[in-house]
Structures are given as structure tokens and as C-alpha cells.
Design a protein around this motif. Structure first.
Motif, PDB file in Angstrom:
ATOM      1  N   PHE A   4       0.828  -1.211   0.000  1.00  0.00           N
ATOM      2  CA  PHE A   4       0.000   0.000   0.000  1.00  0.00           C
ATOM      3  C   PHE A   4       0.862   1.261   0.000  1.00  0.00           C
ATOM      4  O   PHE A   4       0.484   2.277  -0.592  1.00  0.00           O
ATOM      5  N   LEU A   5       1.998   1.205   0.655  1.00  0.00           N
ATOM      6  CA  LEU A   5       2.899   2.349   0.643  1.00  0.00           C
ATOM      7  C   LEU A   5       3.393   2.630  -0.776  1.00  0.00           C
ATOM      8  O   LEU A   5       3.411   3.783  -1.231  1.00  0.00           O
ATOM      9  N   ARG A  33       0.542   4.038  -2.890  1.00  0.00           N
ATOM     10  CA  ARG A  33       0.312   5.452  -2.570  1.00  0.00           C
ATOM     11  C   ARG A  33       1.269   6.336  -3.354  1.00  0.00           C
ATOM     12  O   ARG A  33       0.898   7.373  -3.891  1.00  0.00           O
ATOM     13  N   GLU A  34       2.522   5.908  -3.440  1.00  0.00           N
ATOM     14  CA  GLU A  34       3.529   6.705  -4.159  1.00  0.00           C
ATOM     15  C   GLU A  34       3.219   6.758  -5.650  1.00  0.00           C
ATOM     16  O   GLU A  34       3.352   7.801  -6.290  1.00  0.00           O
ATOM     17  N   SER A  91       0.225   9.072  -6.362  1.00  0.00           N
ATOM     18  CA  SER A  91       0.351  10.455  -5.902  1.00  0.00           C
ATOM     19  C   SER A  91       0.276  11.444  -7.061  1.00  0.00           C
ATOM     20  O   SER A  91      -0.080  12.598  -6.872  1.00  0.00           O
ATOM     21  N   ARG A 139      -7.039   2.562   3.815  1.00  0.00           N
ATOM     22  CA  ARG A 139      -7.542   3.919   4.051  1.00  0.00           C
ATOM     23  C   ARG A 139      -6.476   4.820   4.651  1.00  0.00           C
ATOM     24  O   ARG A 139      -6.358   5.991   4.280  1.00  0.00           O
ATOM     25  N   ASN A 189      -3.274   4.637   4.279  1.00  0.00           N
ATOM     26  CA  ASN A 189      -2.223   4.933   3.313  1.00  0.00           C
ATOM     27  C   ASN A 189      -2.714   5.757   2.126  1.00  0.00           C
ATOM     28  O   ASN A 189      -1.997   6.627   1.634  1.00  0.00           O
ATOM     29  N   LEU A 190      -3.948   5.484   1.666  1.00  0.00           N
ATOM     30  CA  LEU A 190      -4.403   6.092   0.411  1.00  0.00           C
ATOM     31  C   LEU A 190      -5.280   7.323   0.618  1.00  0.00           C
ATOM     32  O   LEU A 190      -5.118   8.317  -0.092  1.00  0.00           O
ATOM     33  N   GLU A 191      -6.204   7.248   1.569  1.00  0.00           N
ATOM     34  CA  GLU A 191      -7.120   8.383   1.721  1.00  0.00           C
ATOM     35  C   GLU A 191      -6.425   9.608   2.307  1.00  0.00           C
ATOM     36  O   GLU A 191      -6.887  10.729   2.110  1.00  0.00           O
ATOM     37  N   ARG A 192      -5.334   9.391   2.984  1.00  0.00           N
ATOM     38  CA  ARG A 192      -4.532  10.525   3.441  1.00  0.00           C
ATOM     39  C   ARG A 192      -4.010  11.316   2.249  1.00  0.00           C
ATOM     40  O   ARG A 192      -3.736  12.506   2.343  1.00  0.00           O
ATOM     41  N   TYR A 193      -3.910  10.642   1.116  1.00  0.00           N
ATOM     42  CA  TYR A 193      -3.440  11.283  -0.115  1.00  0.00           C
ATOM     43  C   TYR A 193      -4.567  11.370  -1.160  1.00  0.00           C
ATOM     44  O   TYR A 193      -4.320  11.367  -2.362  1.00  0.00           O
ATOM     45  N   ILE A 238      -7.013   9.382  -2.206  1.00  0.00           N
ATOM     46  CA  ILE A 238      -7.485   8.269  -3.028  1.00  0.00           C
ATOM     47  C   ILE A 238      -8.568   7.537  -2.237  1.00  0.00           C
ATOM     48  O   ILE A 238      -8.266   6.830  -1.265  1.00  0.00           O
TER      49      ILE A 238
END
Length: 492
Positions: A417-418, A421-422, A425, A448, A450-454, A456
Motif C-alpha cells: 500500500f505504501l 500510494r507513491e 500520488s 484507508r 495509506n491512500l485516503e490521506r493522499y 485516493i
């Protein structure tokens, strides 16, 4: 065309407003950012009012407790009436039996209080006697320039000012730009309690109950101008002034999306609304027509309501209805494709350049097409980047199912997931949603975080994710039609 009279004055309580009265938009800010609050019905006994008393006393606001039977509550001095308070009061919250509320409202009027929340039940929702009592309260508010939320509600919650009259603290909530209007009091608290698990960022939650004065239209107009609200969501059982609702919604939806769950579709559901909040649901086809005219997105349940709201908050509107799907699960992709057909979304052929790039990036057993099923190849990142650059694609749904044991455990999932996310981005201005299924406390929570913070949004149903993209596209088409109409009207 929508026939507004079908929904006019069904209870005769909601009085007409006009410019001469100058009443409709009297400072609703006092409900969300008061300097001082009088709690009428404060108590330290384990009964209605206890939780609100404790919550308000723990807040940053200047709180005055009113209870004629107590000298002190939770170590704080009490007053027999708001008339005994020397300081000015911005907001009164009433939590006493219905038979005492009229007197309390009269005293608030005499005190000069301009904003009142009546959380007490026992008014129009119980029948004729309660309706008459409610009418008397409305008459007093009109004569004295007061605004009232309720009765039969749980009031307001504002994560930005940290105000809550609902008994729920704002401390555990994620601050965001999604606001909620609900006729049901208890539902508002249940949803608010549930939202942190869904990673929903809240701005305001308003429970309007019987809406004897402040109603969904007032709040639509208010939130439409609220810089801290980007998306408006609503649970609606009925409206007492259909034309006013339609006119307000048309103005607001040009600025920000409005999403509604409408109760009372069936005859049985419509009958239940009358005893719940004193509303008449009206014919569902009338509401359906009104929502379409106003560009309102109607959804069927609360999970989709807030999943869609996050999507509107996080993502750009798609340029077209062309969607690509990348998946690790063929079955979930099939369901997504079926829903694309229902929603009018197209699965275009990828560009020649994109196909050639993908053939170099994926194993030769992968069929390079849209949707792209990568199976267990573990090579997701390059194909995602390639499809995001494809000129034939304007939206992307990434479906990734990752069983913890077979994928190497939690550490591997965290790393996956990390990396995802990259990669996501940089979306290139395209709409991107993510879908996964798994343990709510591990896989979904991790996705959530990892992704919704950015920005997604994460869905747990591939058809629901497709409906989310379709909702964005329909709203985009609505805004385009509004621009054409506005342009035509300005030329006349």
C-alpha cells in the motif's frame, strides 16, 4: 415538470418567508460559533441531558446551566431561568419535557436570545396537541426574530469550532469538508460515531428533527456559502416547501455537490416518517424529478453516501465517461464491468502506445486489454502509471485483493500500500478510485490510512466504486448544462 404545490404546507407549521420579513437567513452562525450557551435542562442525573451537560462543560465555550431544582451541577453554579443570567446569551439548548418548553422559549425571547435548539420530543410527531404546541413556539420565534432548530432533534456538531450539543465530543472525529443534514436525531449520532471507522472527514452535522423553523433549505443555503463545507450530504424524509427546496438546491449545486438519501419511498416508509419527525414524504417520483432537475445525487444507503462524499471531496471530476480498470481479481472486475454498462460508463480500447508499453511491463500470460487483469503477478506499479498516461482513459479504478497469508503477511501488505500510494500520488488530473476486500481492521484500515490521506478514496465493493465514478461524471455533465443555460439566459 416538477409541481411544487404537491409539497406545500402539509402541516401548516412552516410559515411563508419573504424579503419584507427579512427572516430566512437570520444569522445561523450563532448555531455553530456562539460565544455563550445556556443549557436549559442541565442535569447530573443519568437521564436525558446528562451527556450533553458533561460534553458542553468540557468544551471551550462559556456555558450557563439552567435548572430551577438545582443550585449546582457538576461543580458549576446553576440558574433558575435564563432571565437570571446577567451576561448575553448567543445560543440556548433546551432539553426539558415538552410541556415546559413554551415557557422556556418565552423567557429566551425576553432575554433576547436569537438562536435556540430544542432537543425535547413530544411535538408535531405525536399528533394534534403536539402540533399546536409547536405552532405556538414558531409564532413566538417569528415575533422576536429568533431561529429554532428542532424540536425532536440532537442539535449540531461542528468539528472546526469544536461545538457539540449532541452529547458526542468532536475530539475523536476527523476534521474535514463533508457536512451532514439529517432529520433523524439518533441517526445523526450513530452516523457520527461510525464515521471515524470509515475515515470520513466531517465539517458539520445538523439534526433538524421536526424542523419547525430552520429546515433543510435554510441549511442548504447556509452550507452552500460555508467555506468549510465542500460536500453537502443529507438524510431527508420530506420537505414542506418543494418549490423553495428546488430553487435553493439549483443554486447550491452549481457551487458544490449535494448528495441525499431519501427515506419514505414506499407507502409504508412514507407512513412511518409522519410518526418519526412529523414529515409527509410525498410521492417519491416527485422527489426523483426534483433531484434530477437540481443536479442532486441520490444514493440508496449511508455507506455509499459517505463513500461518494469522500470521492467528491478528494477527486477531480472526470473529463469523460471513459474508464479503465486494473484488477487482481477477475470476478470483481466482471462485477465492475457490469455496473459500467448500467451506469453508462465506457471501457475504451487502450491506445497503441499504452498497449505496447504494457506488453513490456507485464508477464506474457497477462492479456493486455481494458480491464487489465494482473492476477498474482505482483507487478502493479508500472501498469498503473502507464494507464494513467493513456490518452483514451479519463478515470481509473484499481481493484486489489490481497489475502494476508498468501501475500506474505501484514508487513508485505503495508509495503504494498505504501508503494501504491507513491504511484498514485500523481494522477495527472484523472479520477482514481481504489477497491479492496479484506479484514476491516487490517487490510481495509491499512488501505484507508495509506491512500485516503493522499486523497485516493477506498471502496469495499467494485460496483459501488463504479457508481461513485458515475456520480462524479453525472455531476460534471450537470455543471456543463448549467453553464449552457446560464450563457443562454445572459444573452437574452
Amino acid at each position: 415538470m416538477f409541481k411544487a404545490p404537491l409539497l406545500y404546507g402539509m402541516y401548516g407549521i412552516h410559515l411563508a418567508r419573504n424579503d419584507k420579513e427579512n427572516f430566512a437567513m437570520n444569522n445561523l452562525n450563532l448555531f455553530f460559533e456562539p460565544d455563550s450557551i445556556a443549557l436549559i435542562g442541565a442535569t447530573e442525573g443519568m437521564k436525558f441531558g446528562y451527556v450533553a451537560t458533561k460534553c458542553l462543560l468540557d468544551s471551550k465555550f462559556k456555558i450557563y446551566l439552567v435548572n430551577p431544582n438545582e443550585k449546582e451541577i457538576m461543580g458549576v453554579e446553576t440558574y433558575k431561568s435564563v432571565l437570571d443570567i446577567q451576561d448575553d446569551i448567543d445560543l440556548a439548548v433546551i432539553m426539558i419535557p415538552a410541556r415546559f418548553v413554551l415557557t422556556a422559549v418565552k423567557e429566551c425571547a425576553e432575554k433576547g436570545i436569537k438562536a435556540i435548539i430544542i432537543e425535547s420530543a413530544g411535538f408535531s410527531e405525536i399528533g394534534e396537541d403536539g402540533r399546536r404546541l409547536e405552532e405556538e413556539i414558531v409564532e413566538i420565534s417569528r415575533k422576536n426574530g429568533m431561529r429554532i432548530i428542532g424540536p425532536n432533534c440532537l442539535g449540531v456538531l461542528d468539528t472546526h469550532s469544536s461545538l457539540s450539543t449532541t452529547g458526542m465530543s468532536t475530539n475523536s472525529l476527523k476534521r474535514g469538508q463533508i457536512s451532514v443534514i439529517t432529520q433523524s436525531g439518533m441517526l445523526g449520532n450513530i452516523l457520527t460515531e461510525w464515521m471515524p471507522s470509515q475515515n470520513v472527514g466531517l465539517s458539520k452535522v445538523i439534526s433538524i428533527g421536526n424542523k419547525c423553523d430552520v429546515d433543510e433549505v435554510d441549511l442548504l443555503e447556509y452550507l452552500g456559502n460555508d467555506d468549510r463545507t465542500k460536500v453537502i450530504t443529507m438524510y431527508l424524509e420530506g420537505t414542506k416547501d418543494g418549490r423553495r427546496f428546488l430553487d435553493a438546491a439549483k443554486k447550491v449545486t452549481k457551487r458544490k455537490p449535494v448528495l441525499i438519501v431519501k427515506g419514505g419511498r414506499s407507502v409504508e416508509g412514507a407512513q412511518t416518517t409522519a410518526s418519526h419527525t412529523g414529515s409527509m414524504a410525498g410521492e417519491d417520483r416527485v422527489y426523483e424529478s426534483m433531484f434530477k432537475q437540481a443536479g442532486i445525487i441520490r444514493v440508496d444507503d449511508f455507506e455509499e453516501l459517505f463513500s461518494f462524499a469522500k470521492t467528491f471531496e478528494y477527486q477531480p471530476l472526470p473529463k469523460s465517461n471513459r474508464i479503465a480498470i486494473i484488477t487482481t481479481s477477475g470476478s470483481l472486475a466482471v462485477l465492475a464491468c457490469d455496473e459500467c454498462a448500467v451506469q453508462g460508463l465506457k471501457l475504451p480500447k487502450l491506445s497503441e502506445e499504452g498497449i505496447n508499453d504494457l506488453k513490456m511491463e507485464v508477464p506474457d500470460w497477462v492479456s493486455v486489454k481494458n480491464p487489465l487483469d494482473l492476477g498474482p503477478s505482483m507487478n502493479y506499479w508500472s501498469p498503473i502509471e502507464t494507464i494513467l498516461k493513456d490518452e483514451n482513459v479519463d478515470s481509473l479504478l484499481v481493484i486489489m485483493v490481497a489475502p494476508l497469508e498468501s501475500f506474505g503477511g501484514k508487513d508485505v501488505i503495508d509495503a504494498m500500500f505504501l508503494s501504491l500510494r507513491e504511484v498514485l500520488s500523481d494522477q495527472g488530473g484523472k479520477t482514481v478510485l481504489f477497491c479492496t476486500i479484506g479484514d476491516p481492521n487490517l487490510t481495509i484500515k491499512n488501505a484507508r490510512e495509506n491512500l485516503e490521506r493522499y486523497n485516493i478514496p477506498v471502496f469495499t465493493s467494485s460496483p459501488s466504486a463504479v457508481r461513485g465514478i458515475a456520480a462524479l461524471y453525472r455531476y460534471k455533465r450537470y455543471l456543463e448544462r448549467c453553464k449552457v443555460v446560464d450563457s443562454q439566459e445572459s444573452n437574452h
